[in-house]
Design a protein around this motif. Structure first.
Motif, mmCIF file in Angstrom:
data_model
loop_
_atom_site.group_PDB
_atom_site.id
_atom_site.type_symbol
_atom_site.label_atom_id
_atom_site.label_comp_id
_atom_site.label_asym_id
_atom_site.label_seq_id
_atom_site.Cartn_x
_atom_site.Cartn_y
_atom_site.Cartn_z
ATOM 1 N N PRO A 157 2.236 11.643 -3.716
ATOM 2 C CA PRO A 157 1.949 11.986 -2.321
ATOM 3 C C PRO A 157 0.581 12.640 -2.179
ATOM 4 O O PRO A 157 0.163 13.426 -3.041
ATOM 5 C CB PRO A 157 3.063 12.986 -1.969
ATOM 6 C CG PRO A 157 4.135 12.767 -2.974
ATOM 7 C CD PRO A 157 3.428 12.340 -4.225
ATOM 8 N N VAL A 158 -0.102 12.356 -1.095
ATOM 9 C CA VAL A 158 -1.406 12.966 -0.825
ATOM 10 C C VAL A 158 -1.294 14.488 -0.799
ATOM 11 O O VAL A 158 -2.173 15.201 -1.293
ATOM 12 C CB VAL A 158 -1.982 12.440 0.507
ATOM 13 C CG1 VAL A 158 -3.112 13.340 1.003
ATOM 14 C CG2 VAL A 158 -2.503 11.021 0.348
ATOM 15 N N THR A 159 -0.208 15.006 -0.230
ATOM 16 C CA THR A 159 -0.070 16.460 -0.127
ATOM 17 C C THR A 159 -0.076 17.129 -1.495
ATOM 18 O O THR A 159 -0.557 18.247 -1.654
ATOM 19 C CB THR A 159 1.198 16.822 0.674
ATOM 20 O OG1 THR A 159 1.179 18.218 0.993
ATOM 21 C CG2 THR A 159 2.465 16.496 -0.101
ATOM 22 N N ARG A 160 0.409 16.438 -2.528
ATOM 23 C CA ARG A 160 0.363 16.997 -3.883
ATOM 24 C C ARG A 160 -1.045 16.922 -4.461
ATOM 25 O O ARG A 160 -1.461 17.808 -5.204
ATOM 26 C CB ARG A 160 1.361 16.277 -4.783
ATOM 27 C CG ARG A 160 2.819 16.567 -4.428
ATOM 28 C CD ARG A 160 3.770 16.013 -5.469
ATOM 29 N NE ARG A 160 3.556 16.632 -6.773
ATOM 30 C CZ ARG A 160 4.120 16.187 -7.907
ATOM 31 N NH1 ARG A 160 4.914 15.120 -7.881
ATOM 32 N NH2 ARG A 160 3.887 16.803 -9.050
ATOM 33 N N LEU A 161 -1.778 15.872 -4.133
ATOM 34 C CA LEU A 161 -3.163 15.782 -4.582
ATOM 35 C C LEU A 161 -4.015 16.874 -3.941
ATOM 36 O O LEU A 161 -4.944 17.401 -4.563
ATOM 37 C CB LEU A 161 -3.744 14.414 -4.243
ATOM 38 C CG LEU A 161 -3.084 13.187 -4.889
ATOM 39 C CD1 LEU A 161 -3.794 11.918 -4.439
ATOM 40 C CD2 LEU A 161 -3.094 13.289 -6.408
ATOM 41 N N LEU A 162 -3.681 17.234 -2.701
ATOM 42 C CA LEU A 162 -4.440 18.253 -1.992
ATOM 43 C C LEU A 162 -4.107 19.656 -2.485
ATOM 44 O O LEU A 162 -4.988 20.509 -2.599
ATOM 45 C CB LEU A 162 -4.170 18.154 -0.491
ATOM 46 C CG LEU A 162 -4.742 16.938 0.226
ATOM 47 C CD1 LEU A 162 -4.125 16.795 1.613
ATOM 48 C CD2 LEU A 162 -6.259 17.042 0.333
#
Length: 367
Positions: free
Chosen positions: A117-122
């Motif tokens: 998920p993008v939120t984990r990359l962020l």
């Protein structure tokens, strides 16, 4: 991960009722779906919501700048070349929604490429965000009825009240009615969309001093430099810079000039890459942030959740995540659902969302 194409597809979805505020009103979500394609078959998506009365962009201008200016500069780069993409788009003045949608589509690609998920990359801090609901201009009785319905149906207990009408007594009456009907446990804050002068703002806030408002956003114009500073110095309520702080440099200017002491972050105008810069700047200067909403649809709302939930400071306050409830439909295969006053991030790769091809075919405006 070579970028092979950038699409900008106009679509329009009617609102259930017009959304009215000091800087204008909208009757339909006339947005742009941005899709970034790579040579290995991945597709990243994002949404660009034009706000001509705020940033000067229109649906047509977003499509034109993406197809004629950004795509020729970006196609051929790697989706990993985010800073190069930012630099190339940055050569063009303005166009914040168009730039942001391209940036977020590339982040969606990155998440899909590593199956995260993008939120984990962020940052990966939280799994969900509390939701704040915007209450637009209407007679006080109708504003109260809307807030009560949203509270009862979705469990939302934070409300952003649009103000900025003349005379300001209309908005003072509405805020008093909302506090009386909703009780002390509900959070209320106001957003003027630059509709009042500094003196009108001061008088209105004095008339609402017993309502326990938590924030005041853009009550007067950003170029009213001395008036804004005068107003902030005299108020116990934090003042949020929104339209006046659309770039990191503007954030610094507003905070150091004393024109604001909190910042609204909108992924629809700063994407993920520039939103990080705004957030870290705000944290370094010791001010609060609020995740704002550019009247996004569900695609844009999921972008806001993905970013807001990624960090402690942006997930501390309720994010403005419910404007999509006013739309009569949306493009996602799995619509977003607000329950218990919160909206979760998606666990799938990238943003965790997919476009329904039949809905896109129905609502797109270029065929």
């Amino acid at each position: 991960m070579k970028i092979t194409a950038i699409e900008a597809i106009p679509f329009a979805i009617p609102y259930k009722k017009p959304l009215r505020f000091a800087s204008g009103e909208v009757h339909a979500a006339e947005h742009v779906l941005v899709r970034a394609h790579t040579d290995d078959g991945l597709v990243g998506i994002a949404e660009a919501p034009p706000r001509p009365f705020t940033y000067g962009e229109t649906q047509e201008s977003i499509i034109a700048v993406i197809h004629k200016v950004f795509a020729p500069e970006i196609v051929g780069l790697s989706a990993l070349d985010r800073e190069d993409v930012q630099a190339r788009m940055g050569r063009t003045v303005g166009n914040p929604a168009a730039k942001s949608a391209v940036d977020m589509a590339l982040w969606d690609l990155l998440g899909k490429s590593v199956d995260l998920p993008v939120t984990r990359l962020l940052g990966g801090y939280a799994e969900r965000m509390a939701v704040s609901h915007m209450v637009g201009f209407a007679p006080p009785r109708e504003m109260v009825a809307e807030a009560e319905r949203v509270r009862d149906e979705y469990g939302i207990t934070t409300f952003k009240v649009k103000v900025g009408r003349t005379p300001f007594s209309l908005d003072v009456e509405a805020c008093h009615a909302l506090r009386e009907a909703l009780g002390a446990d509900v959070e209320l804050y106001v957003d003027g969309n630059r509709g009042w002068t500094a003196s009108e703002s001061a008088r209105a806030l004095h008339a609402m001093r017993e309502l326990d408002l938590t924030l005041a956003e853009e009550l007067c114009p950003s170029d009213d430099v001395l008036g804004r500073r005068w107003l902030v110095e005299r108020s116990a309520i934090p003042f949020v810079a929104d339209e006046s702080a659309t770039r990191p440099g503007e954030v610094t200017r507003e905070l150091l000039s004393g024109a604001a002491n909190a910042i609204s972050i909108k992924t629809a105008r700063t994407g993920f890459t520039a939103s990080q810069r705004v957030l870290f700047q705000s944290e370094g200067l010791g001010v609060e942030t609020v995740m704002g909403n550019q009247i996004d649809g569900q695609i844009g709302t999921m972008c806001t959740v993905a970013f807001g939930a990624a960090y402690p400071s942006t997930s501390r306050r309720a994010g403005e995540l419910s404007n999509f409830l006013d739309m009569s439909d949306d493009l996602l295969t799995e619509p977003l659902e607000i329950t218990g006053g919160t909206l979760p991030v998606r666990e799938g790769a990238g943003l965790g969302i997919a476009i329904d091809p039949d809905k896109l075919a129905h609502y797109r405006q270029d065929t």
